[in-house]
Design a protein around this motif. Structure first.
Motif, PDB file in Angstrom:
ATOM      1  N   ASP A 110       0.835  -1.197   0.000  1.00  0.00           N
ATOM      2  CA  ASP A 110       0.000   0.000   0.000  1.00  0.00           C
ATOM      3  C   ASP A 110       0.870   1.248   0.000  1.00  0.00           C
ATOM      4  OD1 ASP A 110      -3.158  -0.649   1.189  1.00  0.00           O
ATOM      5  OD2 ASP A 110      -1.674  -2.247   1.127  1.00  0.00           O
ATOM      6  N   ALA A 111       0.595   2.169  -0.922  1.00  0.00           N
ATOM      7  CA  ALA A 111       1.292   3.457  -0.947  1.00  0.00           C
ATOM      8  C   ALA A 111       0.456   4.487  -0.197  1.00  0.00           C
ATOM      9  CB  ALA A 111       1.504   3.906  -2.394  1.00  0.00           C
ATOM     10  N   MET A 112       1.118   5.367   0.537  1.00  0.00           N
ATOM     11  CA  MET A 112       0.432   6.419   1.298  1.00  0.00           C
ATOM     12  C   MET A 112      -0.648   5.824   2.200  1.00  0.00           C
ATOM     13  SD  MET A 112       0.106   9.358  -1.669  1.00  0.00           S
ATOM     14  CE  MET A 112      -0.784   8.266  -2.779  1.00  0.00           C
ATOM     15  N   SER A 113      -0.288   4.720   2.875  1.00  0.00           N
ATOM     16  CA  SER A 113      -1.273   3.978   3.660  1.00  0.00           C
ATOM     17  C   SER A 113      -1.836   4.778   4.832  1.00  0.00           C
ATOM     18  CB  SER A 113      -0.649   2.676   4.177  1.00  0.00           C
ATOM     19  OG  SER A 113       0.478   2.948   4.994  1.00  0.00           O
ATOM     20  N   GLU A 114      -1.189   5.871   5.182  1.00  0.00           N
ATOM     21  CA  GLU A 114      -1.716   6.690   6.273  1.00  0.00           C
ATOM     22  C   GLU A 114      -2.955   7.471   5.842  1.00  0.00           C
ATOM     23  OE1 GLU A 114       1.224   9.177   3.986  1.00  0.00           O
ATOM     24  OE2 GLU A 114       1.110   7.105   4.743  1.00  0.00           O
ATOM     25  N   ASN A 115      -3.183   7.568   4.531  1.00  0.00           N
ATOM     26  CA  ASN A 115      -4.363   8.271   4.033  1.00  0.00           C
ATOM     27  C   ASN A 115      -5.559   7.324   3.955  1.00  0.00           C
ATOM     28  OD1 ASN A 115      -2.734  10.516   3.695  1.00  0.00           O
ATOM     29  ND2 ASN A 115      -2.370  10.111   1.519  1.00  0.00           N
ATOM     30  N   ARG A 116      -6.730   7.858   4.165  1.00  0.00           N
ATOM     31  CA  ARG A 116      -7.946   7.035   4.093  1.00  0.00           C
ATOM     32  C   ARG A 116      -8.144   6.484   2.682  1.00  0.00           C
ATOM     33  NH1 ARG A 116     -12.730   5.808   6.442  1.00  0.00           N
ATOM     34  NH2 ARG A 116     -14.582   5.711   5.103  1.00  0.00           N
ATOM     35  N   HIS A 148      -6.123   5.541  -0.700  1.00  0.00           N
ATOM     36  CA  HIS A 148      -4.756   5.334  -1.189  1.00  0.00           C
ATOM     37  C   HIS A 148      -4.698   4.146  -2.142  1.00  0.00           C
ATOM     38  CE1 HIS A 148      -4.951   2.716   2.411  1.00  0.00           C
ATOM     39  NE2 HIS A 148      -4.206   1.898   1.673  1.00  0.00           N
ATOM     40  N   PRO A 149      -3.696   4.124  -3.019  1.00  0.00           N
ATOM     41  CA  PRO A 149      -3.567   3.007  -3.963  1.00  0.00           C
ATOM     42  C   PRO A 149      -2.804   1.833  -3.360  1.00  0.00           C
ATOM     43  CG  PRO A 149      -1.925   4.665  -4.448  1.00  0.00           C
ATOM     44  CD  PRO A 149      -2.746   5.203  -3.306  1.00  0.00           C
ATOM     45  N   LEU A 197      -7.651   0.650  -5.402  1.00  0.00           N
ATOM     46  CA  LEU A 197      -7.781   1.794  -4.518  1.00  0.00           C
ATOM     47  C   LEU A 197      -8.481   1.359  -3.243  1.00  0.00           C
ATOM     48  CD1 LEU A 197      -7.087   4.850  -4.793  1.00  0.00           C
ATOM     49  CD2 LEU A 197      -9.500   5.207  -5.379  1.00  0.00           C
TER      50      LEU A 197
END
Length: 203
Positions: A108-114, A116-117, A160
């Protein structure tokens, strides 16, 4: 001797500081998913009636487990999947229904965002539950004796994540010859494009 023990204790504390946060992020979750397959069969050499098969639309549904961190996780699944292909020269259909077990690595990329891809990749093993040839008049011929009961494939996917929900596209490339008829020198392999919608829980 005392100095050596002090060194060991300090090293263990440092290791705990480094590993502790990573271990704390490891979690176990799971969920369910369902979607649509657009399945095709590749023949070598090509068969005129099934050359460049039209895709067969079918369903796919099942469950999954995720074990890992928010960034990298192992995701085994169990799916009931409808595969096969449609003939191009007539309305005949080859229908394969399988129980499939993908063993996927998910990143997961940018997994801190609700939102993310993510991408998935890994092998899959499938076990045939039925194999039939449907003629244009609707009659069916059982192909179990002419097809191998198991297949091995490779899955490539991405999608996503939206909170606990996911939308994912994946390509499932069959690697094993499905043709078990010794009288026919034809290699048949499965190729499936899928769209899945999933909902997770427990993470």
């Amino acid at each position: 001797m005392k100095m050596k023990w002090n060194t060991v204790i300090v090293c263990m504390l440092l290791l705990g500081l480094l590993v502790g946060p990573a271990v704390a992020q490891v979690s176990v979750g799971g969920g369910v998913k369902g979607g649509v397959n657009l399945a095709d069969l590749g023949f070598d050499p090509e068969i005129p009636d099934f050359s460049c098969c039209d895709m067969r639309a079918g369903g796919a549904f099942g469950a999954f487990v995720r074990v890992g961190t928010p960034v990298v996780s192992f995701q085994p699944e169990i799916l009931y999947s409808m595969k096969g292909g449609n003939g191009t020269a007539d309305d005949s259909k080859i229908k394969f229904n399988v129980v499939e077990i993908p063993l996927l690595l998910r990143a997961d990329a940018m997994s801190e965002n609700r939102v993310h891809p993510f991408v998935t990749i890994g092998p899959a093993v499938s076990f045939r539950t039925s194999a039939k040839l449907e003629a244009p008049d609707g009659t069916e011929e059982d192909l179990k004796d002419e097809t191998n009961a198991a297949d091995v494939g490779m899955i490539f996917g991405g999608g996503l994540a939206i909170g606990p929900a996911t939308i994912e596209a994946r390509y499932d490339l069959g690697l094993r010859n499905l043709n078990a008829d010794p009288s026919e020198d034809v290699t048949v392999k499965s190729r499936t494009f899928s769209i899945f919608f999933g909902i997770g829980f427990g993470r």
